[in-house]
Design a protein around this motif. Sequence first.
Motif, PDB file in Angstrom:
ATOM      1  N   VAL A 221       0.715  -1.102   0.334  1.00 55.18           N
ATOM      2  CA  VAL A 221      -0.196   0.145  -0.010  1.00 55.18           C
ATOM      3  C   VAL A 221       0.674   1.432  -0.151  1.00 55.18           C
ATOM      4  O   VAL A 221       1.602   1.434   0.832  1.00 55.18           O
ATOM      5  CB  VAL A 221      -0.857  -0.336   1.112  1.00 55.18           C
ATOM      6  CG1 VAL A 221      -1.781   1.045   1.298  1.00 55.18           C
ATOM      7  CG2 VAL A 221      -2.220  -1.382   1.311  1.00 55.18           C
ATOM      8  N   VAL A 222       0.987   1.594  -0.768  1.00 56.87           N
ATOM      9  CA  VAL A 222       1.367   3.562  -0.919  1.00 56.87           C
ATOM     10  C   VAL A 222       1.270   4.226  -0.781  1.00 56.87           C
ATOM     11  O   VAL A 222      -0.834   4.772  -0.981  1.00 56.87           O
ATOM     12  CB  VAL A 222       1.980   3.731  -2.648  1.00 56.87           C
ATOM     13  CG1 VAL A 222       2.796   4.758  -2.395  1.00 56.87           C
ATOM     14  CG2 VAL A 222       2.825   2.204  -2.844  1.00 56.87           C
ATOM     15  N   ARG A 223       1.515   5.160  -0.110  1.00 57.58           N
ATOM     16  CA  ARG A 223       1.263   6.701   0.322  1.00 57.58           C
ATOM     17  C   ARG A 223       1.314   7.869  -0.382  1.00 57.58           C
ATOM     18  O   ARG A 223       2.582   7.492  -0.793  1.00 57.58           O
ATOM     19  CB  ARG A 223       0.475   6.708   1.929  1.00 57.58           C
ATOM     20  CG  ARG A 223      -0.233   5.833   2.502  1.00 57.58           C
ATOM     21  CD  ARG A 223       0.138   5.954   4.648  1.00 57.58           C
ATOM     22  NE  ARG A 223      -1.041   5.070   4.771  1.00 57.58           N
ATOM     23  CZ  ARG A 223      -1.588   3.502   4.467  1.00 57.58           C
ATOM     24  NH1 ARG A 223      -0.581   2.730   3.763  1.00 57.58           N
ATOM     25  NH2 ARG A 223      -2.955   2.992   5.342  1.00 57.58           N
ATOM     26  N   PRO A 224       0.240   9.080  -0.320  1.00 59.57           N
ATOM     27  CA  PRO A 224       1.226  10.219  -1.124  1.00 59.57           C
ATOM     28  C   PRO A 224       1.852  10.863  -0.043  1.00 59.57           C
ATOM     29  O   PRO A 224       1.700  11.061   0.989  1.00 59.57           O
ATOM     30  CB  PRO A 224       0.247  10.716  -1.797  1.00 59.57           C
ATOM     31  CG  PRO A 224      -1.293  10.407  -1.055  1.00 59.57           C
ATOM     32  CD  PRO A 224      -1.070   8.930  -0.486  1.00 59.57           C
ATOM     33  N   HIS A 225       3.087  11.833  -0.365  1.00 56.02           N
ATOM     34  CA  HIS A 225       3.793  12.688   0.081  1.00 56.02           C
ATOM     35  C   HIS A 225       2.218  14.164   0.824  1.00 56.02           C
ATOM     36  O   HIS A 225       1.952  13.888   0.207  1.00 56.02           O
ATOM     37  CB  HIS A 225       5.033  13.472  -0.622  1.00 56.02           C
ATOM     38  CG  HIS A 225       5.263  14.021   0.601  1.00 56.02           C
ATOM     39  ND1 HIS A 225       4.892  15.354   1.038  1.00 56.02           N
ATOM     40  CD2 HIS A 225       6.087  14.351   0.918  1.00 56.02           C
ATOM     41  CE1 HIS A 225       5.769  16.163   1.670  1.00 56.02           C
ATOM     42  NE2 HIS A 225       7.058  16.135   1.560  1.00 56.02           N
ATOM     43  N   PRO A 226       2.610  14.040   2.274  1.00 55.51           N
ATOM     44  CA  PRO A 226       1.221  14.843   2.980  1.00 55.51           C
ATOM     45  C   PRO A 226       1.058  16.152   1.881  1.00 55.51           C
ATOM     46  O   PRO A 226       0.093  16.758   1.944  1.00 55.51           O
ATOM     47  CB  PRO A 226       1.549  15.010   4.087  1.00 55.51           C
ATOM     48  CG  PRO A 226       2.671  14.266   4.109  1.00 55.51           C
ATOM     49  CD  PRO A 226       3.244  14.042   3.100  1.00 55.51           C
TER      50      PRO A 226
ATOM     51  N   ARG B 116      -4.388  13.736  -1.801  1.00 60.62           N
ATOM     52  CA  ARG B 116      -5.075  13.335   0.343  1.00 60.62           C
ATOM     53  C   ARG B 116      -5.941  12.308  -0.063  1.00 60.62           C
ATOM     54  O   ARG B 116      -7.039  11.974  -0.820  1.00 60.62           O
ATOM     55  CB  ARG B 116      -5.198  14.701   0.224  1.00 60.62           C
ATOM     56  CG  ARG B 116      -5.430  14.957   1.611  1.00 60.62           C
ATOM     57  CD  ARG B 116      -5.574  16.414   2.585  1.00 60.62           C
ATOM     58  NE  ARG B 116      -4.200  17.010   2.059  1.00 60.62           N
ATOM     59  CZ  ARG B 116      -3.496  17.915   1.016  1.00 60.62           C
ATOM     60  NH1 ARG B 116      -4.386  18.560   0.393  1.00 60.62           N
ATOM     61  NH2 ARG B 116      -2.671  18.194   1.179  1.00 60.62           N
TER      62      ARG B 116
END
Lengths: 591, 591
Positions: free
Chosen positions: B485-490, B496
């Motif tokens: 699972v990859v999250r984006p930089h805030p 978002r």
Amino acid sequence: DSLWGTWLRRNAVHTLPHCVRQLHASGAVDNLRRVTGEVDGEFQNMWFADSDVYKTLEAAAWQLVHTPEDLELRSFLDTTAALLVKAQGEDGYLNSYFTVAKPEKRWQELHWSHELYCAGHLIQAAVAAARAGVGAEIVTVARRFADLIVERFADVNAVDGHPEIETALVELYRVTGHRPYLDLAARFVDLRGHGLLNPDRFGPVYLQDHVPVRQAEAVAGHAVRQLYLLAGVVDVAVETHDDELLAAANRLWEDAFGSKTYLTGAHGSRHRDEAFGDPYELPADRAYAETCAAIASFQWNWRMLLATGDVRHADEMERVLHNAIAGSIAADGEHFFYSNPLHLRTGHDGSHEDAPSQRLPWYSCACCPPNLARLMASLPGYAVTTDHSGLQIQLYTAGEIETTVDGHAVRISLRTDYPWDGRVEITVTTDAPLTLALRIPGWCRTEDVRLDGAAVDPVGGYVRLRRDWARGFTLTLDLPMPARVVRPHPRIDAVRGCVALARGPLVYCVEQADLPDGVTLEDVRIDPSTVMVNRTSVVTLAVAGSVRSADTELYPPAVDETAEPITLTALPYFLWGNRKPGPMRVWIPLS
Amino acid sequence: DSLWGTWLRRNAVHTLPHCVRQLHASGAVDNLRRVTGEVDGEFQNMWFADSDVYKTLEAAAWQLVHTPEDLELRSFLDTTAALLVKAQGEDGYLNSYFTVAKPEKRWQELHWSHELYCAGHLIQAAVAAARAGVGAEIVTVARRFADLIVERFADVNAVDGHPEIETALVELYRVTGHRPYLDLAARFVDLRGHGLLNPDRFGPVYLQDHVPVRQAEAVAGHAVRQLYLLAGVVDVAVETHDDELLAAANRLWEDAFGSKTYLTGAHGSRHRDEAFGDPYELPADRAYAETCAAIASFQWNWRMLLATGDVRHADEMERVLHNAIAGSIAADGEHFFYSNPLHLRTGHDGSHEDAPSQRLPWYSCACCPPNLARLMASLPGYAVTTDHSGLQIQLYTAGEIETTVDGHAVRISLRTDYPWDGRVEITVTTDAPLTLALRIPGWCRTEDVRLDGAAVDPVGGYVRLRRDWARGFTLTLDLPMPARVVRPHPRIDAVRGCVALARGPLVYCVEQADLPDGVTLEDVRIDPSTVMVNRTSVVTLAVAGSVRSADTELYPPAVDETAEPITLTALPYFLWGNRKPGPMRVWIPLS
């Protein structure tokens, strides 16, 4: 000293004289003098720069209603009118670019030429002059040109790449009663969408030439073109009692305001083609949100309001006026945004794409500033509407209004600090019964509204009072204005996880200028549960937030953040960018 | 039957012959025949269409290394080479547009002309021909033209609006040892950024002419131009031992890959100007993410990898190859994306802006398809690198590699189902000791990697083994590939509240085609805690999600949603759009 009063005075004292100076400095007036032989040299500026002269003329005409003693402005109007008389061809043709630079191409490049667009703005100036009772020569010039256009296009299937002539011709018909103007406007509306325009490099959607407006399901393409066209569509529909056409306008309105409108009322999600995007494609940072599109939306909604009486059109006029339009002008009245984003990032520079991070005094494509001048000069005319049975107060501002309803003079006096405060005292004086309708704005919680202290029961967005007003009633309307937290539709990807703050008709924003040193706006989060209203000279909002701190890669498996508490100050969006230029955002991520 | 094997065969059997056919059908070859007088009529197509011929020639040269028996391809190469010989001017000049359509403007419009850009691609074709040992005439033609360019620009301060000549001249220097080619490339690199180019309507940033590369702090402007320039910058830095220049390339790499790269490895956040955006401006829907920019990134990272040995460059090569580049080609090898968004909305049509919702057989600006052909034909050359002490396996794929290290022949055999599976069996045969370095991809959790069953201790992203390989060792590397699972930089506002799924080097997406009837992709949410791997012919992922249902206004005070559970299927991004065209998204909102 109402907000509108400030705007009107600033327009008269700063914006309009600034536009006149810029028209001279930029060579736009000289282009017309090249036609008459008074000036030598090559055509300067955009090929449609005549329209900037006409918009400023229109603004001057409206302004002279309020300040007939403004001799400088009257001199600009008279001198320019005389120049137009001299510049007009024997056959009535008037366009400095095609006369000076491309005489052999007259009417030959309509997809691009803006000839009818410029003619439309000339006609609008003439309509304003006729209504204001000034500059009779402008009306003569415009009618001669309009007559030539009627003759030229009565049997030729062609339209202009940039709509504007449609609404202008209907307005000229209203002023003159000359039916061929209306008929040609109707023809132009129906000819569009059949691929008559050379699509060139932009394609037919850009020009709204991909589908006839009667069949269109969605607003599309260049936003200003689309919205000017729709203003003309409503004008034609109303004057020709064309229900199918009005239904098309309604359908496109639902599309535009249901999924393609920014919280500020602005339109145009894409820099490329200055265009509408897909439904819910509403990026805050890349909002093109052109000033002229906001003005066009105001004008379209005005026409829709008159045609349908639907309060939502007044709501949208209020929203776009107090946010997108008001925000496009600097506090000094002499600097302008062309593009009105809802988010400016640290270090962003959009100056090469008409989206500078500060308002500029003028643009090479100078459509917006004189457009603002003409709107502001005519603003008082949009506050109320009337019909055979009464009067509707649509937009609240302090002032005196005199009009007639069913032949009876009516005087309305409004005392209010709107939009900073929601209390409005309304005094109505007239010698006959009439129905006074008070708009209850869509942003209000109806259950909190009070009229003379009592709860109201609005129908279709209006409280209607039929009374005999002969003795001069005073009513007090209370529209409570708590700070509101606004959420985006779940399909608006660009601002997911964010909220915006609003109060009354005003959208708020947070600027870098209000953050402590060392805090970057991009790292600010908001906890909207605690928002408080601060009344100073303007109303600002205070709200708890936090500053995230995390050093992370671009696409991490997880984000570990620490957060420091902070108190945020939000100010009305329309006032942003009046201090040190820097980042701003309307939509703020939730903490 | 490895994935690369499939790609290479498809390229040889479908893409390359398709490109040859399209070059003939589109008139690109005929333009050159107009120079020789074999064909009449006006120049057709883009003014830089020669470059498409050259790229296809380059692809043919690389391909003939693998399939020397392909007589049709050899015939295309020989015929076209003969045509170039005939079309070249006596002085060495070769450009069909300027020769046929604008002879008087030769070298006069460099900001726009693409003359040196086309020359660069001719030279690249010649370099490929020289290395492949085919088409000697192409080398002769390219050298004659390069000599003319050296003569013409040795003392003239000018650069081309579209970089490409820089890397081409260094490559030609590498093949020929002729120093003036390198010197001119270095001159071109240093002349850029001083405002020598007419900025025209795009402005200097678009052309990377706003700041010299040695001072530049950020990648900016037209993405392909920027990335081609940086490939040339590294080439010049390496060959001239210019540490300052290499440091500039490193600085710009950190900027590009730290804040301006899509999860698929693509670049270019804006349709307008096909350009880089601000840091963290990475909209999924409006990603321009041009195919040629992805190829340019691959080439730039290859040069950076060779120059620095930094494993992150190999990671980026792997990422962009397996996602953005692979996704730009249809399964049939004959349809292509120009723009590679990470989100396609319901009803979206971007066909007027080179961003159609389906891959097309060709484009009026046909830069991408032959660029893909040349990359794919040369792909095997990028799997391993060597230095004086050993050999580094950079990209994993099944196959046999023969090379030399320090004069000793080395044979590497790789057996693997990568990227579907992370087990790689490596057999090394050589008669002398060498250091074998195995890249441990950045997407791996290092603690889970096993070599012959034992934990590894990579240094700088590589496991290094110095051994005497004379007896032919076989090693087994296990790179575990759980779904990630990859999250984006805030700071990436556009996604978002979303996550993406990945496995190994592959990014995954969800397509409308895998949703039940009546469910719209825009309303789908994901619960990534439950993701499961499905091994069929390709590896798909199954994950729990939900379908939100809410009828809400555009900017409500609150959103009340109901959610129905759903199981989502995610497939590798590079395979999207091969069934019924429709919506797709990489980043999926969290439920």
